[in-house]
Design a protein around this motif. Structure first.
Motif, PDB file in Angstrom:
ATOM      1  N   TYR A  73      15.701 -11.735-107.200  1.00 41.62           N
ATOM      2  CA  TYR A  73      15.424 -10.357-107.606  1.00 41.62           C
ATOM      3  C   TYR A  73      15.068  -9.564-106.358  1.00 41.62           C
ATOM      4  N   ARG A  74      15.694  -8.381-106.180  1.00 39.51           N
ATOM      5  CA  ARG A  74      15.447  -7.526-105.027  1.00 39.51           C
ATOM      6  C   ARG A  74      15.052  -6.136-105.520  1.00 39.51           C
ATOM      7  N   ASP A  75      13.994  -5.596-104.912  1.00 36.94           N
ATOM      8  CA  ASP A  75      13.525  -4.269-105.327  1.00 36.94           C
ATOM      9  C   ASP A  75      13.030  -3.526-104.095  1.00 36.94           C
ATOM     10  N   THR A  76      13.707  -2.430-103.764  1.00 36.85           N
ATOM     11  CA  THR A  76      13.273  -1.529-102.701  1.00 36.85           C
ATOM     12  C   THR A  76      13.133  -0.144-103.309  1.00 36.85           C
ATOM     13  N   ILE A  77      11.964   0.457-103.124  1.00 40.12           N
ATOM     14  CA  ILE A  77      11.648   1.701-103.815  1.00 40.12           C
ATOM     15  C   ILE A  77      12.699   2.776-103.539  1.00 40.12           C
ATOM     16  N   ASP A  78      13.183   3.400-104.601  1.00 36.82           N
ATOM     17  CA  ASP A  78      14.122   4.523-104.562  1.00 36.82           C
ATOM     18  C   ASP A  78      15.498   4.173-103.997  1.00 36.82           C
TER      19      ASP A  78
END
Length: 781
Positions: A665-670
């Motif tokens: 899972y990868r999450d970078t804001i905006d």
């Protein structure tokens, strides 16, 4: 004169004195071994015969009957009845005949064979050929030992087998396969089959490939490598289909010019576009090596124009310690890769390098080393997506760099970086830059810690010329830089269950001081802000390149802890925390005045990078959490806004080779929010499922998907894989790979192996099959 004996062993040899064969006939005694000299011999090697009954004449022939075993020079013949002609050194054998040469075994009902020349014939033979010859070992037993069939062996049958010299076989009306005995899932059926084990080549005439009882390929002439060695010929045809090119067929031809030269030609027919002609030439010499590939598609049916690609790599060792490289790449248009390839690694390319390098490494006194590099670089920028235009990078024509280190200079270590660069761009400001950055550090190190203070001066000069629409002037920047790196290592023994472990605790401080210099009037040729991570947070400059150097009065503090197995030193777990604290706000930004800026530059410096007194908090964890489960976690947290900036987590389950499940899972804001699931998992002993799904939650779109299966038939394998990936904002490419692999002979269809390796982390081919890839350039025609 002819007397039977229950068990007799004879040795026929030409090295005995005349007295040993004074008798006209051969008189059998109760001795287990007799030495006799034949009247004539074409080979000085002795012949040993063992049988239940032996009789014959000294200078004529010897007959043996009942569990016969003849041995000579790595050859063994078994039969119910055998006759050896001493004058011609020929053998005739009848009944349950077996001839073994090294590891090769041929069985039949009747054999005529010349021991000296290794020539002869056998009727109705069954044969087994091993990949590597194994010397026959003499044995005291009279009964033959049934050899074990290994995965690399080949076997078959024929109406007649001709022995045409050492390691040379020719079979008539023959069959050939690498399947286990009793399994004829596939075989080559040919009117004539020639096996040349010296050249490692098999050739079949009037040949058909039969799979599951059905003929799937016919050719008047087939040639294949026995052990996947290089040889000239047609490589396995590649069949495939994609949404961009339609159905396609590639029939490569490999030319083994010399041991250090070869070429491959790739005629490729695409139903939607036409015939593409490609060639690849490789060369290797003691002083240089390289690879050149040319591709040409005349009159593309979809675009109505000629399309081409040129890809050249060359490396050369020059006199005087110099070396050189060339890397040239060019295509006809920006959509070349997205239209004509199914590899995401190629379709994602936006800048193709066209560059050459000269370099030299030498010694600097005692304890010093230096390297000098001259680099010429230009780029071809591919505008693959009209909705996302790409700004071309600067070219370097040339860039000369000097890097020198001396490990005993005034009691410390001297590091010198210098360079001259001439930057060229069609629309942005052009100019030349000179950089000099000497620094001196004094490493103080022990087994439990280190302290490394360093001081240096960074000097930069700019001379600008055309396209200077921002009105920038020539400028010079001088910056002193001071850093101090300190760390300690604490260790303790601990026990976790039955495991004896070593735990470490490693705190680290990294201080940087660089005074502020207004750099808003300097051009920006190659600088960009680096992504903050565990590596870059312990660096003196948060910008890449040489055009921007941050002002800094800051300290980075971090701590790492590891669990290490005491018995072998293997690291099981690692965890780390790090954060940077600013004693004063940073004010240098990138890139400075925007391209084409014509207004006045503000009198006040640009705003600082951040109003915060600290950077984001970084945390990382990796290691085996439980048996066969490996986790990798990265977390970037903004303490001012109590907000996660970036979070990546991956869990991998790998109980054994060929079994893997990846959950990411990868999450970078905006900007990024993705799930990525991939797996390779055997469903049964024969069936293996393969898959990957990379999905953007933010865009509600599949970025890349792969699904397929592999069936392992033991001596063959079938792979069917479907692959789809995004190549532009509103465009995707879909491909289907179908491949049949016949072990030890060839692969038929399109090769999905690179696609599987790139999509499934930890993917491994089952060990039951031989390693074979198109890179070996092993032809099949």
């Amino acid at each position: 004169m002819h007397k039977p004996l229950a068990s007799v062993s004879l040795a026929l040899c030409c090295a005995l004195p005349p007295a040993a064969h004074a008798q006209e006939g051969l008189r059998l005694k109760t001795h287990p071994s007799l030495k006799l000299e034949p009247a004539a011999a074409s080979d000085a090697s002795p012949v040993f015969i063992e049988a239940d009954r032996v009789q014959g004449r000294t200078e004529r022939e010897t007959e043996a009957e009942g569990s016969v075993r003849l041995r000579k020079r790595g050859q063994t013949v078994f039969a119910d009845w055998l006759r050896h002609d001493a004058g011609t050194d020929e053998v005739t054998a009848v009944g349950n005949v077996r001839i073994q040469q090294g590891g090769d075994l041929v069985e039949g009902e009747r054999l005529r064979y010349h021991l000296g020349t290794d020539r002869g014939q056998m009727d109705a033979p069954r044969y087994t050929l091993t990949p590597e010859p194994r010397p026959a070992q003499p044995s005291a037993v009279t009964a033959p030992v049934q050899p074990r069939f290994s995965g690399g062996d080949a076997r078959g049958r024929a109406e007649r087998l001709l022995f045409e010299g050492r390691r040379q076989y020719r079979a008539q009306q023959a069959e050939y396969t690498t399947c286990e005995p009793g399994n004829d899932d596939w075989y080559i059926r040919s009117g004539e089959l020639h096996i040349d084990k010296d050249r490692d080549v098999g050739t079949a005439r009037d040949a058909s490939v039969v799979f599951m009882g059905h003929t799937i390929l016919y050719s008047p002439y087939l040639s294949f490598s026995l052990h996947q060695q290089r040889k000239s010929g047609i490589l396995t045809p590649h069949y495939g289909s994609s949404s961009q090119s339609g159905a396609e067929l590639t029939v490569p031809y490999y030319w083994n010019i010399a041991p250090n030269y070869d070429a491959t030609f790739y005629p490729r027919f695409m139903s939607k576009r036409g015939l593409q002609l490609s060639g690849d030439f490789r060369y290797l010499k003691p002083d240089y090596s390289g690879d050149a590939r040319l591709e040409f598609l005349p009159d593309d049916r979809q675009r109505g124009e000629d399309r081409y690609g040129i890809f050249v790599k060359h490396a050369h060792e020059l006199p005087g310690g110099w070396s050189g490289t060339v890397n040239y790449n060019r295509v006809s248009d920006g959509q070349y890769f997205t239209d004509l390839t199914t590899a995401i690694a190629l379709t994602s390319q936006t800048n193709l390098p066209q560059e050459g390098t000269l370099a030299r490494i030498g010694t600097w006194g005692t304890g010093g080393i230096y390297g000098v590099t001259a680099h010429f670089q230009h780029w071809q920028t591919l505008q693959t997506d009209p909705l996302v235009p790409v700004l071309p990078p600067y070219g370097r024509q040339p860039q000369v760099t000097l890097r020198a280190q001396h490990y005993n200079f005034l009691g410390g270590e001297l590091d010198v970086l210098g360079g001259y660069s001439a930057f060229d761009h069609p629309s942005l400001v052009n100019g030349r830059r000179i950089v000099a950055y000497p620094s001196l550090s004094v490493p103080l190190q022990t087994a439990y810690g280190h302290l490394i203070p360093k001081i240096g001066v960074h000097f930069t000069h700019y001379a600008l010329d055309r396209n200077n629409t921002a009105g920038l002037a020539d400028a010079t920047r001088t910056l002193p830089i001071f850093t101090a790196d300190a760390g300690l290592v604490f260790e303790r023994d601990m026990t976790l269950g039955t495991h004896r472990l070593l735990q470490t605790l490693e705190p680290r401080l990294y201080y940087v001081y660089i005074p502020f210099r207004d750099q808003s009037r300097l051009p920006n040729f190659d600088s960009g802000q680096q992504d903050i991570n565990m590596a870059t947070i312990f660096s003196e400059n948060q910008f890449s390149g040489q055009d921007r150097i941050n002002d800094a009065n800051q300290v980075t503090y971090g701590i790492t802890s590891r669990l290490i197995t005491s018995s072998n030193g293997v690291e099981l777990l690692r965890g780390a925390l790090a954060q940077r604290h600013y004693f004063q706000s940073q004010r240098v930004t990138v890139p400075g005045p925007p391209p084409g800026f014509t207004g006045e530059v503000p009198a006040v410096p640009p705003p600082r990078v951040s109003q915060s007194s600290s950077s984001d908090l970084l945390a990382a964890f990796s290691g085996e959490i439980v048996a066969n489960w490996v986790a990798d976690v990265g977390w970037q947290y903004n303490t001012d806004h109590s907000q996660t900036q970036k979070f990546n987590v991956g869990v991998h389950y790998r109980p054994q080779p060929g079994k893997v499940v990846n959950l990411v899972y990868r999450d970078t804001i905006d900007s990024v929010r993705q799930t990525d699931v991939s797996a390779q998992w055997p469903l049964t002993a024969q069936w293996t499922a393969l898959g990957r799904w990379n999905y953007s939650l933010r865009d509600d779109r599949t970025l890349e998907a792969l699904a397929g299966f592999e069936y392992n038939g033991g001596c063959w394998a079938l792979r069917v894989v479907g692959h789809r990936f995004a190549i532009a904002t509103q465009q995707a490419s879909t491909s289907i790979f179908v491949q049949l692999e016949l072990n030890g002979v060839s692969r038929i269809g399109s090769n999905p192996m690179d696609t599987l390796r790139n999509n499934i982390s930890g993917f491994m081919r089952p060990e039951s099959r031989s390693v074979w890839s198109d890179e070996h350039r092993v032809p099949y025609r």
